[in-house]
Write an enzyme that holds these catalytic residues in place. Sequence first.
Site, short mmCIF file in Angstrom:
data_model
loop_
_atom_site.label_atom_id
_atom_site.label_comp_id
_atom_site.label_asym_id
_atom_site.label_seq_id
_atom_site.Cartn_x
_atom_site.Cartn_y
_atom_site.Cartn_z
N ARG A 66 0.80 -1.22 0.00
CA ARG A 66 0.00 0.00 0.00
C ARG A 66 0.84 1.28 0.00
O ARG A 66 0.60 2.19 -0.79
CB ARG A 66 -0.95 0.04 1.22
CG ARG A 66 -2.20 -0.75 1.05
CD ARG A 66 -2.65 -1.34 2.35
NE ARG A 66 -1.69 -2.38 2.72
CZ ARG A 66 -1.77 -3.64 2.30
NH1 ARG A 66 -2.75 -4.02 1.55
NH2 ARG A 66 -0.86 -4.54 2.64
N THR A 67 1.78 1.37 0.91
CA THR A 67 2.50 2.64 1.06
C THR A 67 3.27 2.98 -0.21
O THR A 67 3.17 4.08 -0.74
CB THR A 67 3.45 2.59 2.28
OG1 THR A 67 2.69 2.18 3.42
CG2 THR A 67 4.08 3.95 2.56
N LYS A 96 26.00 -2.88 -0.29
CA LYS A 96 27.48 -2.82 -0.27
C LYS A 96 27.98 -2.05 0.94
O LYS A 96 29.15 -1.68 1.02
CB LYS A 96 27.98 -2.10 -1.53
CG LYS A 96 27.52 -2.72 -2.83
CD LYS A 96 28.03 -1.88 -4.00
CE LYS A 96 27.49 -2.37 -5.32
NZ LYS A 96 27.83 -1.44 -6.42
N ARG A 118 11.09 3.76 3.11
CA ARG A 118 10.77 2.88 4.24
C ARG A 118 12.04 2.16 4.63
O ARG A 118 12.72 1.60 3.76
CB ARG A 118 9.70 1.86 3.82
CG ARG A 118 9.56 0.74 4.83
CD ARG A 118 8.35 -0.11 4.59
NE ARG A 118 7.12 0.62 4.85
CZ ARG A 118 5.91 0.09 4.73
NH1 ARG A 118 5.78 -1.16 4.35
NH2 ARG A 118 4.84 0.80 5.00
N HIS A 146 4.97 5.72 11.48
CA HIS A 146 4.41 5.61 10.12
C HIS A 146 3.42 6.78 9.97
O HIS A 146 2.20 6.58 9.95
CB HIS A 146 3.71 4.26 9.98
CG HIS A 146 3.47 3.84 8.56
ND1 HIS A 146 3.56 4.70 7.48
CD2 HIS A 146 3.13 2.62 8.05
CE1 HIS A 146 3.28 4.02 6.38
NE2 HIS A 146 3.01 2.76 6.69
C1 NCD Z 1 1.84 -1.37 7.99
C2 NCD Z 1 3.32 -1.09 8.13
O1 NCD Z 1 4.09 -1.26 7.19
O2 NCD Z 1 3.68 -0.67 9.22
N1 NCD Z 1 1.45 -1.52 6.66
C3 NCD Z 1 1.10 -0.40 5.95
O3 NCD Z 1 1.91 0.47 5.69
N2 NCD Z 1 -0.18 -0.26 5.60
C4 NCD Z 1 1.34 -2.43 8.86
C5 NCD Z 1 2.05 -3.74 8.93
O4 NCD Z 1 3.02 -3.99 8.22
O5 NCD Z 1 1.61 -4.56 9.73
#
Ligand code: NCD
Length: 321
Positions: A66-67, A96, A118, A146
Amino acid sequence: MPYKEEVVIMQHILSAEQFSPDQLAGLFAQADGFRETDQAIASRRDVLQTHTGRIMLSMFYEPSTRTRFSFEIAATKLGIGVVGTENAAEFSSAAKGETIEDTVKVFNEYGVDALSMRTKEEGHADRAAAVSKIAVINGGDGKGEHPTQAVLDLYTIKEQLGRLDGLNVVMGGDLAHGRTVRSLAKMLAKYPGNKISFVSTPELQISEDIKLHLAEHDTDFAETTDMYEALRGADVVYWTRLQLERHRTDKDISVGQEHFVIDATALEVLPSTAIILHPLPRNKEISASTDSDPRAKYFRQAGNGLYVRMALLDQVMKNRT
Ligand code: NCD
């Protein structure tokens, strides 16, 4: 709406703490607008001119559906070019041994505008921002935060229930390792009269720093193992999966969590006006049969992420020459 819809210049998006209720109200109004213009191709083509010539880098060192997709789609819909890798841990020079600082210092030279990222490690988005000339967007840093997920979570609560205060929010699952619950708790503490019930086993309960944050912001909270009791009074149920990738001793820790499942029995005790959210992905903690219940809003919530991220990107780009 009691809040002034404000556009605030954002250099980076790093934590839920940086947002004010007025700024969130502004973002929500913009997200509503982007949902509206997304309905017809003619208006979508207009929006496509918004940020032509801008570039967003997309670096994901941890898995994401999703993100990453919603940020990349959001950018594309705004006319922002996207360059990136979905497995930066293996496909970038991190493999590396390059530090996040060195990677960002190189990106500084490329005439780009934003970096959606991320990371596996908590604090890496802050470290990137500290040396970055481009806007750093934290798409999840280890078990840290997040923030963009929390903005879309709040947007969904507002959309579904019409308010963000005086809510009884029940958060359940692996609260010790989940970053979404941490950012959402910080967001809820900005509004008066919210109460949070954290449902988990003692080993996986919410961490001390969040409890301290809530106490400092006069937000009531309780910790419990009694899921049914918590559900009885809920306005919002926010359920999360076991973050197995962050556990050292997977098996024994996961045992107690098997009782915290939203299924037909749980739905019976949940008020008819409540909503059920989940950041997704889900494992077994919400049964598939729950999906057809009108209170289940987690797919709508994921969809809202696109429009909220368009609004966030638009505001971040406004800060750039
Ligand atoms: C979440 C995350 O990555 O923290 N997912 C997301 O971004 N919707 C939740 C998860 O991974 O459990």
